[in-house]
Enzyme design. Structure first.
Site, PDB file in Angstrom:
ATOM      1  N   LYS A 109       0.848  -1.195   0.000  1.00 44.46           N
ATOM      2  CA  LYS A 109       0.000   0.000   0.000  1.00 44.46           C
ATOM      3  C   LYS A 109       0.874   1.232   0.000  1.00 44.46           C
ATOM      4  O   LYS A 109       1.994   1.200   0.523  1.00 44.46           O
ATOM      5  CB  LYS A 109      -0.890   0.025   1.249  1.00 44.46           C
ATOM      6  CG  LYS A 109      -2.149   0.860   1.064  1.00 44.46           C
ATOM      7  CD  LYS A 109      -3.177   0.099   0.237  1.00 44.46           C
ATOM      8  CE  LYS A 109      -4.451   0.863   0.045  1.00 44.46           C
ATOM      9  NZ  LYS A 109      -5.514  -0.012  -0.488  1.00 44.46           N
ATOM     10  N   THR A 194     -14.436  -3.247  -7.825  1.00 44.26           N
ATOM     11  CA  THR A 194     -14.572  -3.302  -6.360  1.00 44.26           C
ATOM     12  C   THR A 194     -16.049  -3.397  -5.994  1.00 44.26           C
ATOM     13  O   THR A 194     -16.460  -4.228  -5.180  1.00 44.26           O
ATOM     14  CB  THR A 194     -13.944  -2.044  -5.730  1.00 44.26           C
ATOM     15  OG1 THR A 194     -12.578  -2.001  -6.133  1.00 44.26           O
ATOM     16  CG2 THR A 194     -14.032  -2.068  -4.218  1.00 44.26           C
TER      17      THR A 194
HETATM   18  P1  NAD Z   1     -12.992   7.606  -3.679  1.00 43.75           P
HETATM   19  O1  NAD Z   1     -11.990   8.660  -3.430  1.00 43.75           O
HETATM   20  O2  NAD Z   1     -13.418   7.356  -5.079  1.00 43.75           O
HETATM   21  O3  NAD Z   1     -14.334   7.916  -2.820  1.00 43.75           O
HETATM   22  C1  NAD Z   1     -14.334   8.151  -1.451  1.00 43.75           C
HETATM   23  C2  NAD Z   1     -15.715   8.668  -1.099  1.00 43.75           C
HETATM   24  O4  NAD Z   1     -15.846   8.789   0.318  1.00 43.75           O
HETATM   25  C3  NAD Z   1     -16.020  10.057  -1.664  1.00 43.75           C
HETATM   26  O5  NAD Z   1     -17.371  10.087  -2.109  1.00 43.75           O
HETATM   27  C4  NAD Z   1     -15.871  10.977  -0.445  1.00 43.75           C
HETATM   28  O6  NAD Z   1     -16.652  12.159  -0.553  1.00 43.75           O
HETATM   29  C5  NAD Z   1     -16.404  10.052   0.636  1.00 43.75           C
HETATM   30  N1  NAD Z   1     -16.029  10.429   1.984  1.00 43.75           N
HETATM   31  C6  NAD Z   1     -14.825  10.852   2.451  1.00 43.75           C
HETATM   32  N2  NAD Z   1     -14.915  11.107   3.764  1.00 43.75           N
HETATM   33  C7  NAD Z   1     -16.190  10.825   4.134  1.00 43.75           C
HETATM   34  C8  NAD Z   1     -16.916  10.867   5.351  1.00 43.75           C
HETATM   35  N3  NAD Z   1     -16.311  11.263   6.481  1.00 43.75           N
HETATM   36  N4  NAD Z   1     -18.218  10.497   5.355  1.00 43.75           N
HETATM   37  C9  NAD Z   1     -18.833  10.106   4.224  1.00 43.75           C
HETATM   38  N5  NAD Z   1     -18.196  10.025   3.046  1.00 43.75           N
HETATM   39  C10 NAD Z   1     -16.905  10.392   2.996  1.00 43.75           C
HETATM   40  O7  NAD Z   1     -12.413   6.299  -2.988  1.00 43.75           O
HETATM   41  P2  NAD Z   1     -12.797   4.787  -3.301  1.00 43.75           P
HETATM   42  O8  NAD Z   1     -11.811   4.254  -4.260  1.00 43.75           O
HETATM   43  O9  NAD Z   1     -14.259   4.698  -3.583  1.00 43.75           O
HETATM   44  O10 NAD Z   1     -12.451   4.136  -1.882  1.00 43.75           O
HETATM   45  C11 NAD Z   1     -13.409   4.113  -0.816  1.00 43.75           C
HETATM   46  C12 NAD Z   1     -13.026   2.990   0.127  1.00 43.75           C
HETATM   47  O11 NAD Z   1     -13.013   1.772  -0.602  1.00 43.75           O
HETATM   48  C13 NAD Z   1     -11.634   3.122   0.763  1.00 43.75           C
HETATM   49  O12 NAD Z   1     -11.646   2.566   2.051  1.00 43.75           O
HETATM   50  C14 NAD Z   1     -10.773   2.256  -0.135  1.00 43.75           C
HETATM   51  O13 NAD Z   1      -9.606   1.798   0.512  1.00 43.75           O
HETATM   52  C15 NAD Z   1     -11.751   1.147  -0.426  1.00 43.75           C
HETATM   53  N6  NAD Z   1     -11.404   0.365  -1.617  1.00 43.75           N
HETATM   54  C16 NAD Z   1     -11.386   0.928  -2.853  1.00 43.75           C
HETATM   55  C17 NAD Z   1     -11.034   0.137  -3.935  1.00 43.75           C
HETATM   56  C18 NAD Z   1     -11.043   0.675  -5.343  1.00 43.75           C
HETATM   57  O14 NAD Z   1     -10.781  -0.112  -6.262  1.00 43.75           O
HETATM   58  N7  NAD Z   1     -11.358   1.926  -5.556  1.00 43.75           N
HETATM   59  C19 NAD Z   1     -10.682  -1.197  -3.761  1.00 43.75           C
HETATM   60  C20 NAD Z   1     -10.733  -1.747  -2.479  1.00 43.75           C
HETATM   61  C21 NAD Z   1     -11.098  -0.942  -1.402  1.00 43.75           C
END
Ligand code: NAD
Length: 420
Positions: A109, A194
């Site tokens: 990571k 995801t």
């Molecule tokens: P992203 O940046 O696309 O989206 C994050 C979202 O969370 C945004 O809509 C943001 O406004 C919102 N957010 C931030 N703080 C917040 C809060 N306090 N309350 C409510 N909403 C809030 O990120 P992502 O890629 O969608 O990742 C989100 C989660 O999924 C993370 O934990 C990430 O590690 C996990 N994840 C993502 C992937 C991937 O392929 N994108 C894969 C595995 C895990």
């Protein structure tokens, strides 16, 4: 995120989860000793020329947890609250995630402490390239393969791939990073992987728990890559999405939100706030709404000992990494709430990243249908193995069961390599 309490430190949490599973399985202490710290952690500083003529230095990290099953793999996060402990924890969760879905990878990571919303496109590109240059000697298709995470995307992956290739004398090596744009070697289906993987695990859970999806309701925290696609895919299965949130706030409509309209609205305005007839609620209230499925899809430590007793969902599907603390896990288990753990629920992203890497190495690209069918088979198999362990043991939750699936492979590999 920046833990305010020691028990919310994600690194300590993942160590505790690992210890629980190792103990539960009766594995030798050496398994815990070998896996309780990342093998390697790099800390870098990245000076960036800002648009106003000043130079600002950003801090970044890359953690490689274990290479016992193959090269390390995992996303890069750009966020103001990134810490070295968070990056280490996320790299460890990646190891167990890759193990559950049987990928030939260990966990990695990366993170950069920055607020990308306050950077111009030029500053963001220079920071992305600076970070890639700083870690270029440390990653590679056979060593460590980054991908997108919170606030990083396909464009950032393209800059980083370009920088890595420049740093290696102009090679053309797309397999160093995944989540790239299609034209640069990305995989069809990676952008929704995801969420799609998460929805497959929710569908399988619904079958086990006799929940009819076309009568079910869901609440989604976070409306980015993971959350927004989960909302759309669930709506396609007939699930009513009654509340969503993003970093600016939360909205609720007990009649169900029009997800397609909401996606357009968010794309136009940058937030879900103010959409249609939906009422505004607090971030805290969103997590305790009555619903069948609660999908945390934002950040760590959202469901804690402070609010777990008030959660009214039947199932929590962890699209985000680390949204539930161990104390909350215990409260939820006592209350009979099923948690599909992050290392299983959001593994679809790394599964299709793996497909992307395989396609890059073979320079032969697959159709969207092929990716979808392979992802479904791989996620359903991982879910069924995990559910079967939970049934067999009776007293373990799905999280520990998922760790057990993963640790079986990791322990065998450690033994065969002579490391334990
Ligand atoms: P992203 O940046 O696309 O989206 C994050 C979202 O969370 C945004 O809509 C943001 O406004 C919102 N957010 C931030 N703080 C917040 C809060 N306090 N309350 C409510 N909403 C809030 O990120 P992502 O890629 O969608 O990742 C989100 C989660 O999924 C993370 O934990 C990430 O590690 C996990 N994840 C993502 C992937 C991937 O392929 N994108 C894969 C595995 C895990």
């Amino acid at each position: 995120m920046n833990p305010t309490r020691e028990q919310d430190n994600p690194f300590l949490i993942v160590q505790e989860q690992l210890y629980d599973a190792v103990t539960r399985m009766g594995l030798p202490e050496s398994v815990y000793e070998t896996l309780k710290h990342p093998q390697r952690v790099l800390s870098v500083s990245i000076p960036v020329h800002m648009d106003d003529g000043s130079v600002k230095t950003f801090l970044g990290y890359r953690s490689q947890h274990t290479d016992v099953l193959g090269p390390t793999k995992g996303g890069i996060r750009f966020h103001p609250d990134v810490t070295i402990d968070e990056v280490k924890a996320l790299s460890m969760w990646m190891t167990f995630k890759c193990g559950v879905v049987s990928l030939p990878y260990g966990g990695g990571k990366g993170g950069v402490v920055c607020d990308p919303k306050r950077l111009s496109p030029g500053e963001l590109e220079r920071l992305s390239r600076g970070y890639a240059k700083a870690i270029a000697g440390f990653i590679g298709p056979d060593r460590d393969i980054p991908a997108p995470d919170v606030y990083t995307n396909a464009q950032i992956m393209a800059w980083m791939m370009d920088e890595y290739n420049n740093a290696h004398g102009g090679v053309n090596q797309p397999g160093v990073i995944t989540g790239k744009p299609l034209v640069l070697g990305g995989s069809l289906g990676r952008d929704t992987a995801t969420a799609q993987g998460c929805v497959f695990t929710m569908r399988e859970t619904a079958v086990q728990m006799d929940i009819s999806l076309d009568k079910a309701t869901a609440v989604i925290q976070g409306f980015g890559n993971a959350g927004s696609h989960v909302a759309r895919l669930l709506a396609e299965l007939g699930v009513s999405i009654v509340a969503v949130s993003d970093s600016r706030g939360a909205i609720h409509d007990s009649n169900g939100l029009d997800v397609d309209g909401l996606l357009e609205y968010k794309a136009d305005t940058g937030s879900v706030l103010g959409f249609g007839e939906a009422e505004e609620i607090t971030q805290g209230d969103l997590l305790t709404l009555p619903c069948d499925f609660l999908v945390p899809a934002a950040l760590e430590n959202q469901i804690t000992e402070d609010n777990a007793a008030a959660v009214k969902a039947r199932v929590i599907a962890e699209a985000a990494n680390g949204p539930t603390t161990p104390k909350a896990d215990k409260i939820l288990a006592e209350r009979g709430i099923v948690v599909i753990p992050d290392i299983l629920a959001n593994a679809g992203g790394v599964v299709v990243s793996y497909y992307e890497w395989v396609q890059n190495l073979s320079r032969f690209y697959w159709s969207a249908e092929e990716v979808h069918a392979k992802l479904e088979a791989q996620m359903v198999e991982a879910f069924q193995k995990t559910w079967a362990i939970r049934e067999r043991h009776g007293d373990v939750n799905l999280r520990t069961a998922a760790y057990m699936v993963s640790l079986e492979r990791i322990t065998e590999a450690l033994r065969l390599r002579g490391r334990i």
